[in-house]
Design an enzyme around this catalytic site. Structure first.
Site, PDB file in Angstrom:
ATOM      1  N   LYS A 148       0.867  -1.399   0.076  1.00  0.00           N
ATOM      2  CA  LYS A 148      -0.138  -0.008  -0.202  1.00  0.00           C
ATOM      3  C   LYS A 148       0.945   1.163   0.091  1.00  0.00           C
ATOM      4  O   LYS A 148       1.705   1.396   1.027  1.00  0.00           O
ATOM      5  CB  LYS A 148      -0.768  -0.155   1.528  1.00  0.00           C
ATOM      6  CG  LYS A 148      -1.875   1.179   1.412  1.00  0.00           C
ATOM      7  CD  LYS A 148      -2.690   0.982   2.471  1.00  0.00           C
ATOM      8  CE  LYS A 148      -3.569   2.260   2.779  1.00  0.00           C
ATOM      9  NZ  LYS A 148      -4.521   2.098   3.905  1.00  0.00           N
ATOM     10  N   LYS A 151      -2.227  -1.566  -3.673  1.00  0.00           N
ATOM     11  CA  LYS A 151      -3.121  -0.409  -3.775  1.00  0.00           C
ATOM     12  C   LYS A 151      -2.405   0.813  -3.642  1.00  0.00           C
ATOM     13  O   LYS A 151      -1.244   0.946  -2.989  1.00  0.00           O
ATOM     14  CB  LYS A 151      -3.783  -0.543  -2.364  1.00  0.00           C
ATOM     15  CG  LYS A 151      -4.907   0.510  -2.201  1.00  0.00           C
ATOM     16  CD  LYS A 151      -5.363   0.420  -0.893  1.00  0.00           C
ATOM     17  CE  LYS A 151      -6.163   1.880  -0.552  1.00  0.00           C
ATOM     18  NZ  LYS A 151      -6.616   2.000   0.749  1.00  0.00           N
TER      19      LYS A 151
END
Ligand code: PBG
Length: 332
Positions: A199, A252
């Site tokens: 992330k 992400k």
């Protein structure tokens, strides 16, 4: 030209679908939904057109709306009734997620994945407990190991309330391992973990932070989320989560990081998910509003490119709309 080499032969209407290499299906999609303990009515999220925060009483109905489009899985985010320094409402028995989970599992057959993070639950908006120094020096932030204990508690609480899968998103080192141990210890061995393994510290989360009211009150998330320029580190993060027992690995955001989706795909056998985040959604809407882009086509093309990059599952605010387009027979 060499007339034996004509790739265009395979582009006519009849043969094009036969040779297509990637495809999208509602079964690949997960729809994020927001449940809000502070409201009794649905509240539209301005920067994410078509999305709303819904009250606990209305959450099963919201999930049913998703299922009617053919999407069976949702990712549940909660906005608690109150926030405090430690984010205690994240693991409260009567917390917003716990109440919502009981309703959804009682009233629907949806597959429910819970996001596990503290930024919506802490009054400072960071993803865990702050180090002592953080109050004086905003360059210090979250105490990793102290936060792991709260992650354990929250994971158990979510699983007991009925979460089918749990997705830790706080980027604490060791989060997957402590969750796996805690779930196994409590006999919740069948609950898989989808780790937000890779992330990045991304500006594309802006609209979500309005939606879930989780922007950090000071500083930023650089001390725990990844540097956007780092590619090798993504593989290192992914492997650590595999060792700790992750069942699904997520990258992400999605569109600006498709190279990383491909890298993770090639370095593990686990299913790979990617999160088409709020800013990716908002930018297509904003351009479409001005008449500059076709919303439906760019949405489908975006999600298809994530499949091509190697994602098996896609979390996306376009889930419902794209599922409807697919059942209406629209393809690329
Ligand atoms: C919680 C969390 C965030 C998102 C998902 N889980 C926000 C953040 O890390 O700042 C972002 C999702 C989106 O932008 O759509 N940590």
């Amino acid at each position: 030209m060499d007339i034996t080499k004509r790739p265009r032969r395979l582009r006519s209407d009849g043969v094009r679908p036969l040779v297509s290499e990637s495809s999208l299906s509602p079964a690949d999609l997960i729809a994020p939904v927001f449940v809000d303990a502070t409201t009794e009515e649905r509240v539209p999220i301005e920067s994410m057109p078509g999305h709303e925060r819904v009250p606990v009483e209305g959450i099963a109905e919201r999930v049913e709306e998703v299922r009617e489009t053919g999407v069976e899985a949702v990712m549940l985010f909660g906005i608690p009734e109150e926030k405090d320094e430690r984010g205690t409402r994240a693991w409260a028995d009567e917390g917003v997620i716990q109440r919502a989970l009981r309703r959804i599992t009682d009233e629907t057959d949806a597959y429910v994945i819970t996001d596990l993070c503290f930024c919506e639950y802490t009054d400072h908006g960071h993803c865990g407990i702050l180090e002592e120094e953080a109050k004086e020096d905003p360059r210090q932030t979250v105490d990793n190991d102290a936060t792991l204990e709260l992650i354990e508690r929250t994971a158990i609480s979510q699983a007991e309330a009925g979460a089918d899968m749990i997705a830790p998103s706080g980027m604490m080192d060791g989060m997957v391992g402590v969750m796996r141990d805690a779930l196994d210890r409590e006999n919740l061995t069948e609950v898989p973990i989808m780790s937000y393994a890779v992330k990045y510290e991304s500006a594309f989360y802006g609209p979500f932070r309005d939606a879930a009211d989780g922007a950090p009150a000071f500083g930023d998330r650089r001390h725990y989320q990844m540097d956007p320029g780092n590619r090798r580190e993504a593989i290192r993060e992914a492997k650590l989560d595999v060792e700790q027992g992750a069942d699904v690995l997520m990258v992400k955001p999605a569109l600006p990081y498709l190279d990383v989706v491909r890298d993770v795909r090639e370095n593990t056998d686990l299913p790979v998910a990617t999160y088409n985040v709020s800013g990716e959604y908002a930018m297509l809407h904003a351009a479409a509003d001005r008449g500059w882009l076709d919303l439906e086509e760019t949405a489908r093309e975006s999600l298809l490119s994530m499949k091509r990059a190697g994602a098996d599952l896609i979390l996306t605010y376009f889930a419902e709309s794209v599922a409807e387009q697919l059942s209406a027979g629209r393809r690329m």
